[in-house]
Motif scaffolding. Structure first.
Motif, mmCIF file in Angstrom:
data_model
loop_
_atom_site.group_PDB
_atom_site.id
_atom_site.type_symbol
_atom_site.label_atom_id
_atom_site.label_comp_id
_atom_site.label_asym_id
_atom_site.label_seq_id
_atom_site.Cartn_x
_atom_site.Cartn_y
_atom_site.Cartn_z
ATOM 1 N N ASN A 1 0.803 -1.225 0.000
ATOM 2 C CA ASN A 1 0.000 0.000 0.000
ATOM 3 C C ASN A 1 0.838 1.278 0.000
ATOM 4 O OD1 ASN A 1 -2.427 -1.357 -0.105
ATOM 5 N ND2 ASN A 1 -2.623 -1.466 2.116
ATOM 6 N N LEU A 2 2.159 1.118 -0.091
ATOM 7 C CA LEU A 2 3.030 2.296 -0.067
ATOM 8 C C LEU A 2 2.699 3.266 -1.197
ATOM 9 C CD1 LEU A 2 5.395 3.964 0.990
ATOM 10 C CD2 LEU A 2 6.913 2.525 -0.410
ATOM 11 N N ASP A 3 2.470 2.764 -2.398
ATOM 12 C CA ASP A 3 2.159 3.664 -3.521
ATOM 13 C C ASP A 3 0.896 4.474 -3.257
ATOM 14 O OD1 ASP A 3 4.405 2.970 -4.965
ATOM 15 O OD2 ASP A 3 3.373 1.489 -6.202
ATOM 16 N N ALA A 4 -0.105 3.859 -2.653
ATOM 17 C CA ALA A 4 -1.347 4.575 -2.335
ATOM 18 C C ALA A 4 -1.081 5.673 -1.310
ATOM 19 C CB ALA A 4 -2.411 3.609 -1.826
ATOM 20 N N VAL A 5 -0.215 5.390 -0.342
ATOM 21 C CA VAL A 5 0.143 6.392 0.674
ATOM 22 C C VAL A 5 0.872 7.558 0.005
ATOM 23 C CG1 VAL A 5 1.549 6.830 2.728
ATOM 24 C CG2 VAL A 5 0.170 4.746 2.580
ATOM 25 N N LEU A 6 1.853 7.236 -0.848
ATOM 26 C CA LEU A 6 2.604 8.295 -1.526
ATOM 27 C C LEU A 6 1.697 9.109 -2.452
ATOM 28 C CD1 LEU A 6 5.924 6.407 -2.305
ATOM 29 C CD2 LEU A 6 5.576 8.218 -0.598
ATOM 30 N N ASP A 7 0.767 8.446 -3.142
ATOM 31 C CA ASP A 7 -0.180 9.171 -4.000
ATOM 32 C C ASP A 7 -1.027 10.134 -3.182
ATOM 33 O OD1 ASP A 7 0.776 7.798 -6.209
ATOM 34 O OD2 ASP A 7 -0.936 6.415 -6.323
ATOM 35 N N PHE A 8 -1.476 9.684 -2.015
ATOM 36 C CA PHE A 8 -2.274 10.525 -1.117
ATOM 37 C C PHE A 8 -1.478 11.766 -0.690
ATOM 38 C CE2 PHE A 8 -3.034 11.401 3.469
ATOM 39 C CZ PHE A 8 -4.283 12.004 3.367
ATOM 40 N N ILE A 9 -0.243 11.551 -0.241
ATOM 41 C CA ILE A 9 0.620 12.657 0.215
ATOM 42 C C ILE A 9 0.922 13.604 -0.947
ATOM 43 C CG2 ILE A 9 2.937 13.222 1.080
ATOM 44 C CD1 ILE A 9 1.108 12.033 3.250
ATOM 45 N N ASN A 10 1.328 13.041 -2.079
ATOM 46 C CA ASN A 10 1.747 13.875 -3.207
ATOM 47 C C ASN A 10 0.593 14.653 -3.827
ATOM 48 O OD1 ASN A 10 4.516 13.378 -3.074
ATOM 49 N ND2 ASN A 10 4.253 11.413 -4.086
ATOM 50 N N ALA A 11 -0.612 14.110 -3.783
ATOM 51 C CA ALA A 11 -1.769 14.858 -4.292
ATOM 52 C C ALA A 11 -1.949 16.141 -3.496
ATOM 53 C CB ALA A 11 -3.025 13.995 -4.231
ATOM 54 N N GLU A 12 -1.798 16.050 -2.191
ATOM 55 C CA GLU A 12 -1.947 17.249 -1.357
ATOM 56 C C GLU A 12 -0.774 18.209 -1.562
ATOM 57 O OE1 GLU A 12 -3.957 19.784 1.217
ATOM 58 O OE2 GLU A 12 -4.636 18.027 0.112
ATOM 59 N N LEU A 13 0.434 17.680 -1.687
ATOM 60 C CA LEU A 13 1.600 18.536 -1.922
ATOM 61 C C LEU A 13 1.487 19.242 -3.272
ATOM 62 C CD1 LEU A 13 4.467 16.258 -0.552
ATOM 63 C CD2 LEU A 13 3.304 18.158 0.606
ATOM 64 N N ASP A 14 0.983 18.539 -4.285
ATOM 65 C CA ASP A 14 0.778 19.162 -5.598
ATOM 66 C C ASP A 14 -0.241 20.292 -5.517
ATOM 67 O OD1 ASP A 14 2.591 17.483 -6.838
ATOM 68 O OD2 ASP A 14 1.066 16.112 -7.638
ATOM 69 N N ARG A 15 -1.329 20.069 -4.752
ATOM 70 C CA ARG A 15 -2.348 21.108 -4.591
ATOM 71 C C ARG A 15 -1.782 22.374 -3.950
ATOM 72 N NH1 ARG A 15 -5.939 16.894 -4.184
ATOM 73 N NH2 ARG A 15 -5.682 16.483 -1.978
ATOM 74 N N LYS A 16 -0.753 22.190 -3.129
ATOM 75 C CA LYS A 16 -0.149 23.328 -2.426
ATOM 76 C C LYS A 16 1.097 23.844 -3.130
ATOM 77 C CE LYS A 16 -3.136 23.133 0.925
ATOM 78 N NZ LYS A 16 -4.031 24.186 1.281
ATOM 79 N N ASN A 17 1.333 23.359 -4.367
ATOM 80 C CA ASN A 17 2.482 23.800 -5.161
ATOM 81 C C ASN A 17 3.814 23.614 -4.446
ATOM 82 O OD1 ASN A 17 0.915 24.620 -7.434
ATOM 83 N ND2 ASN A 17 0.328 26.458 -6.275
ATOM 84 N N CYS A 18 3.962 22.494 -3.787
ATOM 85 C CA CYS A 18 5.198 22.168 -3.082
ATOM 86 C C CYS A 18 6.308 21.904 -4.107
ATOM 87 C CB CYS A 18 4.963 20.919 -2.229
ATOM 88 S SG CYS A 18 6.383 20.409 -1.275
ATOM 89 N N SER A 19 7.506 22.392 -3.842
ATOM 90 C CA SER A 19 8.621 22.182 -4.768
ATOM 91 C C SER A 19 8.946 20.692 -4.892
ATOM 92 C CB SER A 19 9.863 22.944 -4.298
ATOM 93 O OG SER A 19 10.465 22.286 -3.196
ATOM 94 N N MET A 20 9.485 20.308 -6.040
ATOM 95 C CA MET A 20 9.845 18.903 -6.265
ATOM 96 C C MET A 20 10.927 18.442 -5.298
ATOM 97 S SD MET A 20 7.755 17.631 -8.303
ATOM 98 C CE MET A 20 8.523 16.037 -8.420
ATOM 99 N N LYS A 21 11.840 19.327 -4.927
ATOM 100 C CA LYS A 21 12.903 18.968 -3.986
ATOM 101 C C LYS A 21 12.305 18.570 -2.636
ATOM 102 C CE LYS A 21 16.888 20.680 -1.497
ATOM 103 N NZ LYS A 21 17.764 21.786 -1.173
ATOM 104 N N VAL A 22 11.420 19.405 -2.123
ATOM 105 C CA VAL A 22 10.781 19.119 -0.838
ATOM 106 C C VAL A 22 9.892 17.881 -0.955
ATOM 107 C CG1 VAL A 22 9.124 19.980 0.868
ATOM 108 C CG2 VAL A 22 10.948 21.479 0.027
ATOM 109 N N GLN A 23 9.166 17.769 -2.053
ATOM 110 C CA GLN A 23 8.299 16.614 -2.250
ATOM 111 C C GLN A 23 9.119 15.325 -2.258
ATOM 112 O OE1 GLN A 23 5.339 17.320 -5.205
ATOM 113 N NE2 GLN A 23 4.871 15.160 -5.476
ATOM 114 N N HIS A 24 10.262 15.332 -2.902
ATOM 115 C CA HIS A 24 11.121 14.148 -2.945
ATOM 116 C C HIS A 24 11.620 13.795 -1.536
ATOM 117 C CE1 HIS A 24 13.853 11.180 -4.546
ATOM 118 N NE2 HIS A 24 14.868 11.788 -3.949
ATOM 119 N N GLN A 25 12.031 14.799 -0.785
ATOM 120 C CA GLN A 25 12.493 14.556 0.593
ATOM 121 C C GLN A 25 11.372 13.956 1.440
ATOM 122 O OE1 GLN A 25 13.815 18.557 1.452
ATOM 123 N NE2 GLN A 25 15.968 17.995 1.137
#
Length: 133
Positions: A12-36
């Motif tokens: 289920n790791l991919d589902a967790v990462l998709d959940f987190i990244n969807a919210e980070l994308d909505r907030k225009n989080c930088s790719m560097k921070v998103q990767h970390q």
């Protein structure tokens, strides 16, 4: 705060990462921070999946809030365990000399701004925070 309840299984790791990244994308989080954040989330969720309920499977709840900082909370009802109490690994030692384990939390400590653990109401609650840049 957005919330995802999911079985604590490595599948289920991919589902967790998709959940987190969807919210980070909505907030225009930088790719560097998103990767970390992805690295830290992976380490923490996989630890929950492998150790919290072993040998059974239980749920993990992941919550995320983004304002001036990103706050991600992991909750499980598994065995009480504070990974922050474990000594950091000796990264100067060779791989053969080093104890197994602890490297993932060590990495999370280095790339996140804050890591917090508490045990309340028979639940492990682990929070990671990262300031937005």
């Amino acid at each position: 705060m957005k919330e995802l309840k999911i079985e604590a299984k490595t599948e289920n790791l991919d589902a967790v990462l998709d959940f987190i990244n969807a919210e980070l994308d909505r907030k225009n989080c930088s790719m560097k921070v998103q990767h970390q954040i992805d690295i830290a989330v992976e380490e923490i969720f996989v630890n929950i999946a492998h150790y919290a309920y072993n040998p059974i499977i239980g749920d993990a709840i992941i919550r995320i809030a983004v304002s001036g900082e990103i706050s991600i909370e992991f909750e499980d009802a598994g065995k009480p365990y504070n990974p922050l109490e474990k000594d950091d690994p000796d990264i100067t030692a060779s791989a053969e000399e080093r104890e197994v384990g602890g490297l993932g939390i060590f990495i999370a400590k280095k790339i996140m701004d804050t890591l917090e653990y508490r045990h309340e109401d028979n639940k492990n609650i682990f929070v990671i925070k990262k300031h937005l840049i």
